[in-house]
Scaffold this motif. Structure first.
Motif, mmCIF file in Angstrom:
data_model
loop_
_atom_site.group_PDB
_atom_site.id
_atom_site.type_symbol
_atom_site.label_atom_id
_atom_site.label_comp_id
_atom_site.label_asym_id
_atom_site.label_seq_id
_atom_site.Cartn_x
_atom_site.Cartn_y
_atom_site.Cartn_z
ATOM 1 N N HIS A 128 1.101 -1.452 -0.059
ATOM 2 C CA HIS A 128 0.078 0.207 -0.111
ATOM 3 C C HIS A 128 0.620 0.873 -0.272
ATOM 4 O O HIS A 128 1.774 1.396 0.802
ATOM 5 C CB HIS A 128 -0.650 -0.303 1.389
ATOM 6 N N LYS A 129 0.510 2.105 -0.581
ATOM 7 C CA LYS A 129 1.334 3.425 -0.529
ATOM 8 C C LYS A 129 -0.346 4.626 -0.437
ATOM 9 O O LYS A 129 -1.298 4.914 -0.372
ATOM 10 C CB LYS A 129 1.677 4.133 -2.074
ATOM 11 N N CYS A 130 0.580 4.972 1.179
ATOM 12 C CA CYS A 130 -0.213 5.594 2.110
ATOM 13 C C CYS A 130 0.465 7.655 1.656
ATOM 14 O O CYS A 130 1.792 7.248 1.779
ATOM 15 C CB CYS A 130 -0.098 5.992 3.289
ATOM 16 N N GLN A 131 -0.624 8.346 2.198
ATOM 17 C CA GLN A 131 0.689 9.440 2.187
ATOM 18 C C GLN A 131 -0.513 10.042 3.628
ATOM 19 O O GLN A 131 -1.700 9.622 3.561
ATOM 20 C CB GLN A 131 -0.085 10.609 0.947
ATOM 21 N N GLY A 132 0.372 10.697 4.105
ATOM 22 C CA GLY A 132 -0.121 10.927 5.105
ATOM 23 C C GLY A 132 -0.729 12.574 5.683
ATOM 24 O O GLY A 132 -0.349 12.785 4.617
ATOM 25 N N PRO A 133 -1.430 12.918 6.658
ATOM 26 C CA PRO A 133 -1.072 13.778 6.559
ATOM 27 C C PRO A 133 -0.184 15.613 6.554
ATOM 28 O O PRO A 133 -0.413 16.943 5.845
ATOM 29 C CB PRO A 133 -2.240 14.561 8.384
ATOM 30 N N ASP A 172 3.049 -3.485 3.670
ATOM 31 C CA ASP A 172 1.772 -4.301 3.894
ATOM 32 C C ASP A 172 0.654 -4.559 4.106
ATOM 33 O O ASP A 172 -0.349 -5.040 4.149
ATOM 34 C CB ASP A 172 2.814 -5.905 3.892
ATOM 35 N N ALA A 173 0.561 -2.733 5.055
ATOM 36 C CA ALA A 173 -1.106 -3.236 5.993
ATOM 37 C C ALA A 173 -2.181 -1.717 5.030
ATOM 38 O O ALA A 173 -1.405 -0.843 4.402
ATOM 39 C CB ALA A 173 -0.307 -2.399 7.287
ATOM 40 N N PRO A 174 -2.754 -1.763 4.676
ATOM 41 C CA PRO A 174 -3.735 -0.856 4.541
ATOM 42 C C PRO A 174 -3.957 1.323 5.141
ATOM 43 O O PRO A 174 -2.852 0.426 6.549
ATOM 44 C CB PRO A 174 -5.479 -1.626 5.224
ATOM 45 N N CYS A 175 -3.782 1.724 4.352
ATOM 46 C CA CYS A 175 -3.615 2.792 4.685
ATOM 47 C C CYS A 175 -4.394 3.603 6.165
ATOM 48 O O CYS A 175 -5.444 2.855 6.456
ATOM 49 C CB CYS A 175 -4.210 3.889 3.512
ATOM 50 N N ALA A 176 -3.843 3.988 6.826
ATOM 51 C CA ALA A 176 -4.561 4.949 8.030
ATOM 52 C C ALA A 176 -6.025 5.591 7.662
ATOM 53 O O ALA A 176 -6.279 6.011 6.453
ATOM 54 C CB ALA A 176 -3.785 5.552 9.506
ATOM 55 N N SER A 177 -7.109 5.807 9.175
ATOM 56 C CA SER A 177 -8.209 6.869 8.351
ATOM 57 C C SER A 177 -7.417 7.928 8.141
ATOM 58 O O SER A 177 -7.983 8.427 7.315
ATOM 59 C CB SER A 177 -9.126 6.655 9.794
#
Length: 197
Positions: free
Chosen positions: A10-15, A23-28
């Motif tokens: 997963h590619k996630c962008q934080g605030p 390898d974990a889904p993006c946080a809320s």
């Protein structure tokens, strides 16, 4: 039939705008989604060694077709093969990683083992034993020079004094000249401080 397992990425962008791969889904409080990675198709083995072996094999096959004897690998090739091997890198690393109290003989022995593995000398020049011998000799000469410049008085008479090496210093009242070279010395307690006149 075995199917290769693919881990989810997963590619996630934080605030704060920072990109994180996980390898974990993006946080809320993050935006992003799962990404699909392609199989790694790059061969990470040593291409140079494989190509060299291929060329050697071709040369041998051509020599056999021509009716000649199989040529032996050249010493240069053999040494290159050994010099670039993981065993050589490990042997050099081991020889270079020594405790502070390692003796020069131990360092030379480890370097000798690495030379055998690698087929060349990674440490040209004098051995550690030779360097240590030269350092000891230099320190001994320096100590002798220091003792000559600051000799210790053992006994005196009316005309001068003698030091621990039996050298005579002529003079009185704290001012002396070393017999033989007339170096000027001043007496401080039982020590003479000598220097050029």
């Amino acid at each position: 039939m075995v199917v290769p397992a693919h881990a989810q990425t997963h590619k996630c962008q934080g605030p704060n705008g920072r990109i994180i791969y996980s390898d974990a889904p993006c946080a809320s409080n993050q935006t992003g989604s799962e990404i699909r990675l392609r199989e790694n198709t790059i061969d990470t083995r040593k291409d140079w060694e494989r190509n060299e072996r291929y060329l050697q094999q071709r040369q041998q096959e051509e020599a056999e077709k021509a009716g000649g004897a199989r040529p032996l690998p050249s010493p240069e090739y053999a040494n290159q093969d050994r010099a670039q091997s993981p065993e050589c890198a490990a042997a050099i690393r081991s020889a270079n990683t020594q405790p502070s109290n390692a003796s020069p003989q131990k360092i030379d022995a480890d370097r000798g083992s690495a030379r055998q593995v690698c087929g060349f000398d990674p440490w040209p020049g004098p051995s550690m034993t030779q360097i240590d011998t030269e350092n000891r000799r230099s320190r001994a000469l320096e100590a002798a020079a220091q003792a000559r410049m600051n000799p210790i008085i053992t006994s005196c008479d009316a005309g001068g004094c003698w030091d621990t090496n039996g050298i005579r210093y002529n003079g009185t009242n704290g001012r002396y000249f070393r017999a033989g070279d007339d170096t000027f010395c001043t007496r401080v307690g039982k020590t003479l401080n000598c220097g050029a006149r």
